[in-house]
Design an enzyme around this catalytic site. Structure first.
Site, PDB file in Angstrom:
ATOM      1  N   GLU A  65       0.836  -1.189   0.000  1.00 31.88           N
ATOM      2  CA  GLU A  65       0.000   0.000   0.000  1.00 31.88           C
ATOM      3  C   GLU A  65       0.873   1.242   0.000  1.00 31.88           C
ATOM      4  O   GLU A  65       1.861   1.324   0.734  1.00 31.88           O
ATOM      5  CB  GLU A  65      -0.914   0.008   1.224  1.00 31.88           C
ATOM      6  CG  GLU A  65      -1.883   1.167   1.267  1.00 31.88           C
ATOM      7  CD  GLU A  65      -2.848   1.084   2.435  1.00 31.88           C
ATOM      8  OE1 GLU A  65      -3.768   1.908   2.510  1.00 31.88           O
ATOM      9  OE2 GLU A  65      -2.669   0.157   3.284  1.00 31.88           O
ATOM     10  N   GLY A  66       0.517   2.222  -0.846  1.00 31.69           N
ATOM     11  CA  GLY A  66       1.217   3.490  -0.908  1.00 31.69           C
ATOM     12  C   GLY A  66       0.285   4.633  -0.597  1.00 31.69           C
ATOM     13  O   GLY A  66      -0.765   4.458   0.028  1.00 31.69           O
ATOM     14  N   THR A  67       0.653   5.827  -1.060  1.00 27.95           N
ATOM     15  CA  THR A  67      -0.171   7.010  -0.807  1.00 27.95           C
ATOM     16  C   THR A  67      -1.485   6.947  -1.565  1.00 27.95           C
ATOM     17  O   THR A  67      -2.546   7.248  -1.026  1.00 27.95           O
ATOM     18  CB  THR A  67       0.599   8.278  -1.210  1.00 27.95           C
ATOM     19  OG1 THR A  67       1.837   8.326  -0.502  1.00 27.95           O
ATOM     20  CG2 THR A  67      -0.209   9.528  -0.892  1.00 27.95           C
ATOM     21  N   PHE A  68      -1.412   6.530  -2.845  1.00 30.53           N
ATOM     22  CA  PHE A  68      -2.643   6.446  -3.637  1.00 30.53           C
ATOM     23  C   PHE A  68      -2.803   5.098  -4.330  1.00 30.53           C
ATOM     24  O   PHE A  68      -3.817   4.859  -4.987  1.00 30.53           O
ATOM     25  CB  PHE A  68      -2.683   7.559  -4.693  1.00 30.53           C
ATOM     26  CG  PHE A  68      -1.553   7.483  -5.687  1.00 30.53           C
ATOM     27  CD1 PHE A  68      -1.635   6.669  -6.800  1.00 30.53           C
ATOM     28  CD2 PHE A  68      -0.396   8.230  -5.512  1.00 30.53           C
ATOM     29  CE1 PHE A  68      -0.604   6.597  -7.722  1.00 30.53           C
ATOM     30  CE2 PHE A  68       0.638   8.167  -6.427  1.00 30.53           C
ATOM     31  CZ  PHE A  68       0.543   7.352  -7.521  1.00 30.53           C
ATOM     32  N   GLY A  69      -1.834   4.201  -4.202  1.00 28.53           N
ATOM     33  CA  GLY A  69      -1.899   2.904  -4.860  1.00 28.53           C
ATOM     34  C   GLY A  69      -1.974   1.760  -3.873  1.00 28.53           C
ATOM     35  O   GLY A  69      -1.447   1.842  -2.757  1.00 28.53           O
ATOM     36  N   LYS A 105      -4.054  -4.763  -8.839  1.00 26.97           N
ATOM     37  CA  LYS A 105      -3.491  -3.427  -8.673  1.00 26.97           C
ATOM     38  C   LYS A 105      -4.597  -2.399  -8.873  1.00 26.97           C
ATOM     39  O   LYS A 105      -5.351  -2.465  -9.851  1.00 26.97           O
ATOM     40  CB  LYS A 105      -2.366  -3.169  -9.694  1.00 26.97           C
ATOM     41  CG  LYS A 105      -1.091  -3.940  -9.435  1.00 26.97           C
ATOM     42  CD  LYS A 105       0.008  -3.504 -10.403  1.00 26.97           C
ATOM     43  CE  LYS A 105       1.318  -4.243 -10.140  1.00 26.97           C
ATOM     44  NZ  LYS A 105       2.410  -3.784 -11.040  1.00 26.97           N
ATOM     45  N   ASP A 125      12.720   0.516 -16.796  1.00 27.46           N
ATOM     46  CA  ASP A 125      12.670   0.624 -15.332  1.00 27.46           C
ATOM     47  C   ASP A 125      12.946  -0.740 -14.709  1.00 27.46           C
ATOM     48  O   ASP A 125      12.235  -1.184 -13.804  1.00 27.46           O
ATOM     49  CB  ASP A 125      11.305   1.157 -14.888  1.00 27.46           C
ATOM     50  CG  ASP A 125      11.323   1.668 -13.443  1.00 27.46           C
ATOM     51  OD1 ASP A 125      12.401   1.616 -12.813  1.00 27.46           O
ATOM     52  OD2 ASP A 125      10.267   2.100 -12.955  1.00 27.46           O
TER      53      ASP A 125
END
Length: 549
Positions: free
Chosen positions: A282-286, A306, A407
């Site tokens: 989990e991230g800030t918006f993802g 995702k 990447d």
């Protein structure tokens, strides 16, 4: 963290030594190592009579653009001659004509530093991998003969003939140089005259056209064609990052180059068939979930989902779809391909991927470090090389499909319990791994410390830039996911790389493995190995490791 400094560094020093009775130094000089590897260092094969067996046994890859090798040596026995004899062998004389030495094949080793060269120009008519063996017999007395064997692998390409390195001993006469100079000047003058003539014609034609239009005697629409009209707008740098900006993170040139909407439509499923179970990352918006998907026949399969949070912007949603669809329709055992997409009004999109107890490679490597609970799992060199080979196979497949990753890093790979590695896309990576991305004032978060020098400076990407990133990924595998260049400010990375700085050799990393990394970080993209060459090199190293298990 230690970095290579501009001073002298001794590479490939091993604890496995043998002694030559006739004391001798034999090494690759600093300019030679810099030419081959892009590093300011020296590589000793024999130092003060001590043989570095690991360095001798390692097969060095020679890029196709390099047509000669240079060795430096000297005898350390005062007043006593040390004789030598040399022999060269190749596996494919059609691709590589018999190599030539710029010294005699037999003689005495000089008592002062001397550099001799082995010429390796490809024929250009046959493509192939050529095994080259240089055997040097060193004789101090009848009872004291030492044999040194150097192995190289040269990749020769068809119709490619690169400029042969010219040694000081084989410089042409001054008169020939003057003739060549005058010929070059004449050619330049002829070219200038031709260009001036073309420009004059264009000017006269353009002036007449304008005069005709102004007088109203010609047609209202006039098409003027110049000799530059056929060139695309970005033809000066066709491989630049800007030329790919209209596409996802990969350049698509085959049947996958459909519109993003068409590709999404082919994979879209009803939201009611998707069920979320638990959050993996989990991230800030993802967010990444473990969930399940119900097929049309009623069977369920476990999937990775995702998605983004409700407060995610439209730009973030677009990036998720664009980057998540980058590997659409690919089919390879070492690539994580998207399965389904679920998009409904007023809800965040779901991207579904197959799940077989996959975990993020960067997190798995970090858990291998010593912690309060002890060691989660100790990776052996053999396991590291095996994972690297799997990643190479995935990248070979991508490049065969004319796709660039741009990447490649541990954070964008997954691994299962049996250490099967799959290369994934970079969707949500900027949000889930924010410390790996930096903005250099251009409003774009980029993986600065994984990028090749040309990608960092000019936003130019190619298969060779993916090779550079693979070298950093290999460094991540051997350091258990340490942050590369952790002490270096992102804004200073370009200057550090241009000055010849590179990541230092990790603790307990074999010299052979570190040499592969160093090849990947060559300053010139043309001097870096291809993934095919890397596969050959690491496959041979893996075979050596398995012999002793």
């Amino acid at each position: 963290m230690k970095l290579f400094t501009p001073g002298h560094v001794i590479l490939l020093i091993s604890i496995h030594f043998a002694t030559v009775c006739g004391y001798l130094n034999l090494f690759l000089s600093l300019p030679e190592v810099q030419r081959l590897l892009g590093l300011r260092a020296e590589l000793f094969y024999v130092r003060n009579g001590i043989i570095n067996n690991y360095a001798l046994h390692f097969v060095v890859l020679i890029p196709s653009k390099i047509d000669s090798l240079h060795f430096t040596w000297e005898s350390l026995v005062p007043g006593q001659p040390v004789s030598y004899s040399m022999m060269l062998e190749t596996s494919n004389s059609a691709a590589l004509p018999p190599p030539k030495l710029n010294i005699s094949k037999t003689g005495l080793i000089p008592n002062t530093l001397q550099t001799f060269a082995v010429s390796l120009p490809c024929s250009g008519t046959v493509e192939g991998e050529v095994d080259i063996t240089l055997i040097i017999n060193i004789t101090l007395s009848h009872e004291n003969v030492t044999t040194l064997t150097f192995r190289r692998k040269k990749i020769c390409l068809q119709f490619e003939k690169s400029t042969t390195y010219i040694s000081m001993d084989s410089m042409p006469q001054f008169s020939n140089s003057v003739n060549i100079f005058y010929i070059a000047v004449c050619c330049a003058l002829v070219l200038i005259l031709i260009l001036a003539f073309v420009v004059t014609l264009y000017y006269i034609k353009d002036k007449k056209t304008r005069r005709t239009i102004e007088n109203g005697s010609g047609p209202t629409t006039t098409t003027t064609t110049t000799f530059l009209a056929a060139l695309p707008r970005n033809s000066v740098n066709a491989s630049s990052y800007g030329s790919f900006r209209r596409m996802p993170s990969y350049s698509l040139i085959d049947e996958r180059s459909k519109d993003l909407q068409d590709r999404i439509a082919e994979l879209t499923v009803q939201r009611c068939r998707v069920r979320l179970s638990s959050i993996i990352l989990e991230g800030t918006f993802g967010k990444i979930y473990q969930g399940s998907y119900t097929n049309e026949d009623g069977t369920e399969e476990t999937v990775i989902v995702k998605t983004v949070t409700d407060h995610a912007s439209q730009v973030q949603i677009s990036l998720l779809l664009q980057e998540g669809m980058a590997m659409y329709s690919l089919n390879h055992k070492n690539i994580l391909t998207i399965l389904r997409v679920s998009i409904e009004d007023h809800t965040a999109p779901f991207l579904l991927y197959p799940y077989k107890n996959y975990k993020n490679l960067k997190h798995v490597l970090a858990k291998c470090k010593v912690s309060s609970e002890g060691v989660h799992h100790t990776l052996t060199t053999q396991e590291v090389v095996d994972m690297a080979l799997q990643i190479i196979q995935a990248m070979q497949y991508l490049h065969k499909k004319h796709l660039l990753h741009k990447d490649l890093a541990a954070r964008n790979c997954v691994v299962d319990d049996k250490l099967n590695v799959l290369v994934a896309d970079n969707a949500l990576s900027r949000d889930l791994f924010p410390s790996d991305y930096h903005c250099l004032g251009d409003n774009e978060n980029r993986p600065v410390k994984w990028l090749a020098i040309e990608s960092l400076l000019h936003k130019s990407f190619s298969p060779s830039s993916d090779v550079w990133s693979f070298g950093v990924l290999l460094w991540e595998l051997t350091t258990l996911a340490q942050q590369p260049y952790i002490e270096i400010d992102p804004f200073e990375m370009a200057a550090y790389l241009k000055d010849g700085y590179r990541l230092a050799q990790p603790i307990n990393c074999p010299d052979e493995l570190f040499a592969v990394m160093a090849y990947c970080w060559a300053m010139s993209a043309e001097e870096r190995p291809t993934f095919t060459q890397l596969h050959v090199c690491l496959q041979e190293f893996y075979a050596q490791l398995t012999r002793y298990v």
